[in-house]
Design an enzyme around this catalytic site. Structure first.
Site, PDB file in Angstrom:
ATOM      1  CG  LEU A 187      36.948  47.998  51.728  1.00 43.13           C
ATOM      2  CD1 LEU A 187      37.713  48.854  52.758  1.00 43.13           C
ATOM      3  CD2 LEU A 187      35.397  47.993  51.609  1.00 43.13           C
ATOM      4  N   GLY A 188      38.031  47.251  46.869  1.00 42.02           N
ATOM      5  CA  GLY A 188      38.561  47.764  45.544  1.00 42.02           C
ATOM      6  C   GLY A 188      39.619  48.714  45.801  1.00 42.02           C
ATOM      7  CG  ASP A 206      38.983  43.067  32.327  1.00 41.23           C
ATOM      8  OD1 ASP A 206      37.960  42.928  33.324  1.00 41.23           O
ATOM      9  OD2 ASP A 206      39.223  42.387  31.380  1.00 41.23           O
ATOM     10  N   GLY A 256      41.712  40.680  30.845  1.00 48.03           N
ATOM     11  CA  GLY A 256      41.428  39.156  30.832  1.00 48.03           C
ATOM     12  C   GLY A 256      41.099  38.825  32.280  1.00 48.03           C
ATOM     13  CG  ASP A 289      36.851  34.744  41.384  1.00 46.03           C
ATOM     14  OD1 ASP A 289      36.367  34.552  42.363  1.00 46.03           O
ATOM     15  OD2 ASP A 289      36.322  34.632  40.030  1.00 46.03           O
ATOM     16  CG  ASP A 322      33.874  33.791  32.448  1.00 49.18           C
ATOM     17  OD1 ASP A 322      33.137  33.189  32.779  1.00 49.18           O
ATOM     18  OD2 ASP A 322      34.775  34.089  33.195  1.00 49.18           O
ATOM     19  CG  ASN A 357      37.939  32.711  37.437  1.00 51.68           C
ATOM     20  OD1 ASN A 357      38.123  32.151  36.278  1.00 51.68           O
ATOM     21  ND2 ASN A 357      36.892  33.746  37.390  1.00 51.68           N
ATOM     22  NE  ARG A 406      48.968  40.164  34.620  1.00 49.82           N
ATOM     23  CZ  ARG A 406      50.068  39.901  34.989  1.00 49.82           C
ATOM     24  NH1 ARG A 406      51.125  40.392  34.604  1.00 49.82           N
ATOM     25  NH2 ARG A 406      49.935  38.903  35.920  1.00 49.82           N
TER      26      ARG A 406
END
Length: 306
Positions: A222-223, A247, A288, A253, A15, A45, A286
């Site tokens: 659904l976030g 992030d 990454g 994943d 990535d 992942n 966090r």
């Protein structure tokens, strides 16, 4: 080495991540804020997420040794992932993902190049051992015929199957009859249902329509609005945990890795969904991708403090 209980059939990428003030518009050039590279790919992942949460997990993949592919495999081993089913062709390059993360809302744009992921052959799938497995997990960054054959072999061996139908690909609807648990986000669910001739928008209706194609259960993520789970017992909605998103790359994943870990442990579905939601919430809080994925003690503390 202890036999794995979960086998993840999936991609391994390098990535390349650029952080920008926001996502660029078509034709626009933005000045980025920082750049980094890390191990990624949906298969890697999900395997790392499960391993960090205590699962005995193996990865079946194809990682070309050009462009330092061997280091990627070694990193997986360091995370506790069984890599005995990872092929390492000397003349191929590993997959690559270019990721842009916008600081304003933590949303992202991703472009992937399959590399050696795209050459994973049926012969490698036929050689996979199903002994002792409880779950086979796959996504859609590999050849779909290889995924389909892996699911057929798993079901014949009494192993349950989980498909994360991401990224959406034309033709993937043919996999649904081979799936026990389907995990999709809202956009993927909409694309699948549209392909099947539907015009639904409500998450519960989307999940019901997809379940009618074969899966025993469907999870629509659904976030910030949480999760929608549909199975034979009905609909369950799980609200998102209140976190500040930093992030979102890799959150899905983490969710899949946590869910299959909980299911392999025999957790009740309510507990498994809460476990998966807590893990994903920690990951988005966090920066990454794999660096942001939580360990088991962090998720346990999060659940006990709720």
């Amino acid at each position: 080495m202890t036999a794995p209980e979960i086998l993840v059939l999936g991609s391994v990428n390098r990535d390349l991540i650029v952080h920008a003030p926001r996502l660029p518009l078509p034709g626009e050039t933005l000045r980025g804020q920082r750049f980094g590279s890390c191990l990624g790919g949906k298969g890697a992942n999900q395997a790392v997420a499960a391993a960090r949460l205590g699962a005995r997990v193996a990865l079946a993949a194809r990682v070309g040794l050009l462009e330092n592919g061997a280091a990627m495999v070694e990193q997986l081993r360091a995370e506790g992932v069984d890599t005995r089913a990872v092929a390492q062709p000397a003349d191929e390059v590993p997959g690559v993902a270019l990721i842009v993360v916008g600081a304003e809302d933590a949303e992202n744009q991703i472009v992937t190049v399959a590399g050696s992921n795209g050459t994973l052959p049926l012969s490698q799938v036929e050689s996979l051992s199903m002994d002792g497995l409880r779950w086979l997990v796959a996504q859609q960054e590999l050849p779909l015929d290889s995924v389909a054959r892996a699911f057929e072999r798993a079901r014949a061996a009494g192993v349950r199957t989980l498909l994360n139908a991401a990224p959406y690909r034309s033709g993937c609807e043919a996999l649904l009859s081979k799936v026990d648990v389907l995990v999709v986000n809202a956009l993927e669910a909409q694309a699948l249902v549209t392909t099947l001739g539907g015009g639904l928008a409500d998450p519960e209706a989307l999940a019901q329509a997809l379940r009618a194609q074969g899966p025993s259960a469907v999870l629509v993520s659904l976030g910030a609005e949480g999760l929608c789970w549909v199975d034979a017992e009905g609909v369950r909605r799980v609200p998102a945990r209140p976190v500040k998103a930093v992030d979102t790359v890799g959150a899905g994943d983490t969710l899949v890795g946590a869910l299959v870990t909980a299911l392999a442990e025999g957790q009740a579905i309510e507990s498994a969904l809460a476990f998966a939601q807590a893990a994903a919430g920690l990951a988005v809080s966090r920066p990454g991708v794999q660096d942001a994925m939580p360990h088991r003690d962090e998720v346990d503390r999060c659940l006990t403090s709720a």
